[in-house]
Design an enzyme around this catalytic site. Structure first.
Site, PDB file in Angstrom:
ATOM      1  N   ALA A 160       0.990   7.080   4.865  1.00 25.11           N
ATOM      2  CA  ALA A 160       1.967   6.092   4.419  1.00 25.11           C
ATOM      3  C   ALA A 160       1.427   4.685   4.630  1.00 25.11           C
ATOM      4  O   ALA A 160       0.374   4.491   5.235  1.00 25.11           O
ATOM      5  CB  ALA A 160       3.263   6.262   5.196  1.00 25.11           C
ATOM      6  N   LYS A 161       2.166   3.747   4.119  1.00 26.17           N
ATOM      7  CA  LYS A 161       1.744   2.343   4.157  1.00 26.17           C
ATOM      8  C   LYS A 161       1.303   1.880   5.539  1.00 26.17           C
ATOM      9  O   LYS A 161       0.331   1.143   5.668  1.00 26.17           O
ATOM     10  CB  LYS A 161       2.901   1.467   3.691  1.00 26.17           C
ATOM     11  CG  LYS A 161       2.524   0.599   2.504  1.00 26.17           C
ATOM     12  CD  LYS A 161       3.700  -0.257   2.068  1.00 26.17           C
ATOM     13  CE  LYS A 161       4.050   0.006   0.621  1.00 26.17           C
ATOM     14  NZ  LYS A 161       5.438   0.174   0.313  1.00 26.17           N
ATOM     15  N   ARG A 162       2.034   2.299   6.549  1.00 26.76           N
ATOM     16  CA  ARG A 162       1.701   1.806   7.888  1.00 26.76           C
ATOM     17  C   ARG A 162       0.323   2.279   8.361  1.00 26.76           C
ATOM     18  O   ARG A 162      -0.203   1.806   9.359  1.00 26.76           O
ATOM     19  CB  ARG A 162       2.773   2.235   8.887  1.00 26.76           C
ATOM     20  CG  ARG A 162       2.815   3.712   9.153  1.00 26.76           C
ATOM     21  CD  ARG A 162       4.101   4.120   9.868  1.00 26.76           C
ATOM     22  NE  ARG A 162       4.515   5.445   9.448  1.00 26.76           N
ATOM     23  CZ  ARG A 162       3.991   6.557   9.936  1.00 26.76           C
ATOM     24  NH1 ARG A 162       3.058   6.503  10.848  1.00 26.76           N
ATOM     25  NH2 ARG A 162       4.395   7.727   9.491  1.00 26.76           N
TER      26      ARG A 162
END
Length: 478
Positions: free
Chosen positions: A252-254
């Site tokens: 995911a983005k994180r």
RNA sequence: GGCCCGGUCGCCUAGCGGUCUAGGGCGCUUCCCUUUCAAGGAAGAGGUCAGGGGUUCGAAUCCCCUCCGGGCUACCA
């Protein structure tokens, strides 16, 4: 039967590399046999999550990766429309048919009631699941109410028994029907849920194999039930292991960059992305690992796809990118490098340095720093790197000065001649060639490391090389 | 909580009952090459095959349990 596979992204953002991997596997499947077709279908049934421009970004990303498909919203085809929001009547008719057949029912529960219901279930420590409140409303009454009241259509899930699939990757997977709730098929806004739309579209578009991410496996029984309600055959399914972040959770983005677009602008090659991505979750069973898109089409087999999720590893991607950069011809590399270099840099000069930096790049973006010294007007010399270890500033001035003299009348000003000249200066001055080149490199390029020195000096040209050598001496003498 | 899936070096993986004293690649270390850095070559460290029980002459490979991790559990996809 001919192969028809599809990839079905939601236009909720730019293309995620996990979707790209899934698309790749679909692509391999489609291109393996004669006449296989790859279909793009846009799953935009959630009107709240639409992101403008998402479809463009899906097209851009996939085209950049070198993936071409046969049917889709912009390419057309005999099974359109290929955008779900344009197929509403189809879903509505099919859902109505299920209601008529008694396989589904109208539900008038409000969101508020559902929330209360769940809150109560949670408070009592029960499983949160639709309580089938509307399931037994007499058909005639329900039909009448549906004319004026807001409603959804839910699937009538059998109370007992099990349902199973023989997944191409995960094998036999079985679910107790008790664990499945009466799924919403048609939302109150008239849009289908994913569960309804996939099944109808896959059937109507004559999809021969369903390849999708592992996270869909738990909702497969719902789809199976829908197939069963319609009396349709279930095509072979393959769920593909997830691409994970370093912490083992879905990427995911994180975790950092996750969109193709980001990798493109960071200077990764589509060849490397393809190669690396294909190897997360698939292995040829041999020790080879460098594959072009076409080679992957030849080699890839669904039964070699493994079940465990694989972590995204930037180091390994970098390695593949280096490999593919080195495989490019100098001309091709030059073309790929173009957008990463300032427009005002002289391309003729760039062309000459490319061979020197080709095996020194992990990404295209790194090229700029590597060759910037060739295009800078002046250099900010750094005293600390100008003087080699165990040497004094005054000795360095002398060495640089002798080098300057040696280079001044050198003709032709070629790498070979420069090498000879510098070798002679070193011997003369009692310096090691290593130390001398450290000082000269710092003087001429302003950096400790860089492309091969002699060729770099030749490319810089005599005038600028001498200027910089002199500037460095002045700095050290001051 | 419920349902489902997974678990081989730090990471990607090979392995589908004997050829495994578990192989390759990335990363890491050392050496060679060498004007730096890379690239290339060589070597090395690194794995109780999650743990425990079975089955079998023999198990990383088959079965069961446990543990750990993940996914799903919406009128999201």
């Amino acid at each position: 039967m001919s192969v028809r596979v599809r990839f079905a992204p939601s236009p909720t953002g730019s293309l995620h590399i996990g979707s790209v991997r899934t698309t790749l596997y679909n692509y391999f499947m489609a291109r393996q046999g004669e006449g296989g077709k790859l279909i793009l279908r846009i799953e935009d049934t959630d009107q709240d999550r639409l992101v403008p421009g998402a479809i463009d970004s899906i097209y851009d990303g996939l085209h950049w990766m070198g993936i071409r498909w046969d049917e889709g919203p912009r390419e057309g085809g005999g099974y359109g429309p290929y955008v779900q929001s344009e197929r509403l009547p189809i879903y509505q008719e099919h859902a109505a048919r299920l209601v008529t057949d008694g396989a589904a029912y109208f539900c008038f529960c409000t969101k508020e009631r559902l929330e209360q219901m769940r809150a109560g279930q949670r408070a009592r420590g029960e499983i949160t699941r639709y309580d089938r409140h509307c399931r037994n409303i007499p058909a005639a009454e329900a039909a009448a109410r549906a004319k004026s009241e807001a409603h959804v259509i839910r699937l009538t899930v059998p109370e007992d028994g099990t349902i199973a699939i023989d997944d191409l990757v995960y094998g036999h997977v079985e679910w107790p029907l008790r664990s499945i709730e009466d799924q919403v098929l048609l939302k109150s806004d008239g849009f289908p849920t994913y569960q309804l739309a996939v099944v109808i579209d896959d059937h109507l578009m004559e999809i021969s194999h369903v390849f999708r991410g592992e996270d869909w496996l738990p909702s497969t029984p719902k789809h199976l039930l829908v197939y069963r309600a319609f009396g349709w055959d279930v095509p072979p399914h393959a769920h593909l292991p997830n691409v994970l972040g370093p912490d083992g959770k879905k990427l995911a983005k994180r975790h950092g960059a996750t969109k193709v677009e980001e990798f493109r602008t960071e200077g990764y090659l589509p060849e490397a992305m393809t190669n690396y991505l294909a190897l997360i979750g698939w292995s040829p069973g041999t020790e080879e690992e460098i594959f072009s898109l076409d080679e992957l089409v030849q080699r890839w087999r669904i039964d070699q796809v493994q079940r465990a999720g694989g972590k995204w590893d930037r180091d390994r991607l970098n390695y593949f990118n280096g490999v593919w950069i080195r495989r490019l011809s100098d001309d091709e590399l030059l073309r790929r490098l173009d957008p990463f270099l300032p427009a005002e840099w002289d391309r003729a000069l760039v062309q000459q340095v490319v061979p020197l930096i080709k095996e020194r790049m992990r990404t295209l973006a790194e090229a700029k720093d590597l060759v910037a010294f060739l295009f800078a007007d002046t250099l900010d010399h750094d005293r600390s790197i100008l003087v080699p270890k165990k040497k004094e500033a005054h000795e360095t001035v002398t060495a640089l000065s002798r080098s300057t003299v040696a280079l001044r009348f050198l003709e032709p000003f070629s790498a070979e001649r420069i090498e000879q000249a510098i070798g002679a200066v070193a011997a003369d001055a009692g310096w090691s060639v290593r130390d001398l080149t450290i000082a000269i490199r710092a003087a001429v390029t302003g950096r400790k490391i860089g492309p091969p020195l002699y060729a770099s000096i030749a490319l810089l040209g005599k005038d600028r090389a001498l200027e910089r050598l002199e500037a460095a001496q002045e700095l050290l003498a001051a």
